[in-house]
Design a protein around this motif. Structure first.
Motif, PDB file in Angstrom:
ATOM      1  N   MET A  58       4.670  66.466  -5.518  1.00  0.00           N
ATOM      2  CA  MET A  58       5.998  66.692  -4.948  1.00  0.00           C
ATOM      3  C   MET A  58       5.967  67.841  -3.944  1.00  0.00           C
ATOM      4  O   MET A  58       6.615  67.772  -2.894  1.00  0.00           O
ATOM      5  CB  MET A  58       7.009  66.985  -6.069  1.00  0.00           C
ATOM      6  N   VAL A  59       5.228  68.882  -4.253  1.00  0.00           N
ATOM      7  CA  VAL A  59       5.089  70.010  -3.321  1.00  0.00           C
ATOM      8  C   VAL A  59       4.426  69.534  -2.033  1.00  0.00           C
ATOM      9  O   VAL A  59       4.881  69.865  -0.931  1.00  0.00           O
ATOM     10  CB  VAL A  59       4.287  71.161  -3.973  1.00  0.00           C
ATOM     11  N   ALA A  60       3.362  68.757  -2.150  1.00  0.00           N
ATOM     12  CA  ALA A  60       2.677  68.236  -0.961  1.00  0.00           C
ATOM     13  C   ALA A  60       3.607  67.328  -0.165  1.00  0.00           C
ATOM     14  O   ALA A  60       3.671  67.417   1.066  1.00  0.00           O
ATOM     15  CB  ALA A  60       1.416  67.484  -1.376  1.00  0.00           C
ATOM     16  N   TYR A  61       4.352  66.478  -0.844  1.00  0.00           N
ATOM     17  CA  TYR A  61       5.313  65.575  -0.193  1.00  0.00           C
ATOM     18  C   TYR A  61       6.361  66.367   0.585  1.00  0.00           C
ATOM     19  O   TYR A  61       6.647  66.079   1.740  1.00  0.00           O
ATOM     20  CB  TYR A  61       5.972  64.716  -1.278  1.00  0.00           C
ATOM     21  N   PHE A  62       6.890  67.372  -0.044  1.00  0.00           N
ATOM     22  CA  PHE A  62       7.961  68.176   0.547  1.00  0.00           C
ATOM     23  C   PHE A  62       7.459  69.011   1.722  1.00  0.00           C
ATOM     24  O   PHE A  62       8.069  69.021   2.790  1.00  0.00           O
ATOM     25  CB  PHE A  62       8.553  69.075  -0.548  1.00  0.00           C
ATOM     26  N   LEU A  63       6.353  69.712   1.550  1.00  0.00           N
ATOM     27  CA  LEU A  63       5.887  70.636   2.584  1.00  0.00           C
ATOM     28  C   LEU A  63       5.157  69.945   3.736  1.00  0.00           C
ATOM     29  O   LEU A  63       5.307  70.344   4.884  1.00  0.00           O
ATOM     30  CB  LEU A  63       5.006  71.721   1.976  1.00  0.00           C
ATOM     31  N   LEU A  64       4.377  68.915   3.448  1.00  0.00           N
ATOM     32  CA  LEU A  64       3.699  68.214   4.535  1.00  0.00           C
ATOM     33  C   LEU A  64       4.672  67.366   5.347  1.00  0.00           C
ATOM     34  O   LEU A  64       4.414  67.074   6.512  1.00  0.00           O
ATOM     35  CB  LEU A  64       2.559  67.346   3.991  1.00  0.00           C
ATOM     36  N   GLY A  65       5.772  66.982   4.747  1.00  0.00           N
ATOM     37  CA  GLY A  65       6.778  66.197   5.466  1.00  0.00           C
ATOM     38  C   GLY A  65       7.828  67.040   6.165  1.00  0.00           C
ATOM     39  O   GLY A  65       8.669  66.515   6.896  1.00  0.00           O
ATOM     40  N   GLY A  66       7.799  68.361   5.983  1.00  0.00           N
ATOM     41  CA  GLY A  66       8.821  69.231   6.559  1.00  0.00           C
ATOM     42  C   GLY A  66       8.847  69.225   8.074  1.00  0.00           C
ATOM     43  O   GLY A  66       9.916  69.154   8.691  1.00  0.00           O
ATOM     44  N   GLY A  67       7.680  69.279   8.698  1.00  0.00           N
ATOM     45  CA  GLY A  67       7.619  69.265  10.156  1.00  0.00           C
ATOM     46  C   GLY A  67       8.112  67.951  10.730  1.00  0.00           C
ATOM     47  O   GLY A  67       8.829  67.911  11.734  1.00  0.00           O
ATOM     48  N   TYR A  68       7.736  66.844  10.082  1.00  0.00           N
ATOM     49  CA  TYR A  68       8.184  65.522  10.529  1.00  0.00           C
ATOM     50  C   TYR A  68       9.695  65.382  10.371  1.00  0.00           C
ATOM     51  O   TYR A  68      10.376  64.842  11.234  1.00  0.00           O
ATOM     52  CB  TYR A  68       7.451  64.449   9.745  1.00  0.00           C
ATOM     53  N   SER A  69      10.210  65.902   9.279  1.00  0.00           N
ATOM     54  CA  SER A  69      11.657  65.875   9.059  1.00  0.00           C
ATOM     55  C   SER A  69      12.385  66.668  10.133  1.00  0.00           C
ATOM     56  O   SER A  69      13.434  66.261  10.636  1.00  0.00           O
ATOM     57  CB  SER A  69      11.970  66.435   7.669  1.00  0.00           C
ATOM     58  N   MET A  70      11.820  67.798  10.510  1.00  0.00           N
ATOM     59  CA  MET A  70      12.415  68.601  11.573  1.00  0.00           C
ATOM     60  C   MET A  70      12.348  67.866  12.910  1.00  0.00           C
ATOM     61  O   MET A  70      13.287  67.900  13.699  1.00  0.00           O
ATOM     62  CB  MET A  70      11.746  69.955  11.673  1.00  0.00           C
ATOM     63  N   GLN A  71      11.232  67.210  13.144  1.00  0.00           N
ATOM     64  CA  GLN A  71      11.065  66.448  14.375  1.00  0.00           C
ATOM     65  C   GLN A  71      12.127  65.351  14.482  1.00  0.00           C
ATOM     66  O   GLN A  71      12.653  65.084  15.564  1.00  0.00           O
ATOM     67  CB  GLN A  71       9.675  65.834  14.391  1.00  0.00           C
TER      68      GLN A  71
END
Length: 168
Positions: A58-71
């Motif tokens: 879940m941590v990897a999902y949340f943090l690795l997807g943060g930049g894409y979510s911002m994009q």
């Protein structure tokens, strides 16, 4: 905007798009681990590793997807005044708030690097019964924060360009 900034923004967007789309599938790995956990608790001895593995995923999902979510501009935004502003005013305010986010992420990245170095140097493990090494998840967390920082800088450049009436 200078060509170097345009290349930086395109490169960061492309990198976060690929990593973010990969990270989306980590939710299925987490669900598989939790399903296994439920089944093993029902029919056999419960596995010690399942809860912590699901948390790490879940941590990897949340943090690795943060930049894409911002994009994708998918983060939550308080819309008290924002919808009434002109595109130029919105871009200026976004650039200001993104500046604060860059400041925060720089300190978060510094702390992540420091924590990762500690975990690697001293072989830090979790305090659970399973006691996995913490270095892999801390590395992933630090990479996620770094990707978010890069995307935030790219977003800052996009906001500056939008305030000037340009697009990146």
């Amino acid at each position: 905007m200078p060509k170097a900034i345009r290349l930086f923004v395109r490169g960061v967007d492309a990198m976060n798009r690929v990593i973010g789309r990969f990270a989306m599938y980590l939710i299925f790995a987490m669900l598989a681990v939790l399903l296994y956990s439920s089944i093993s608790k029902t029919f056999a001895d419960p596995a010690l590793w399942t809860l912590e593995t699901a948390q790490f995923l879940m941590v990897a999902y949340f943090l690795l997807g943060g930049g894409y979510s911002m994009q994708l501009d998918a983060h939550v935004r308080m819309d008290l005044f924002y919808s009434r502003w002109s595109p130029r005013t919105s871009a200026i305010m976004d650039a200001i708030t993104v500046g604060f986010l860059i400041f925060y992420l720089v300190f978060l990245l510094y702390g992540g690097i420091s924590s990762t170095q500690y975990a690697l140097q001293y072989g830090e493990t979790s305090y659970s019964a399973w006691s996995p090494p913490m270095a892999p998840i801390k590395i992933i967390m630090t990479v996620g924060v770094a990707l978010m920082l890069l995307q935030t800088i790219a977003t800052f450049f996009k906001d500056i360009a939008a305030a000037r009436g340009e697009t990146l």
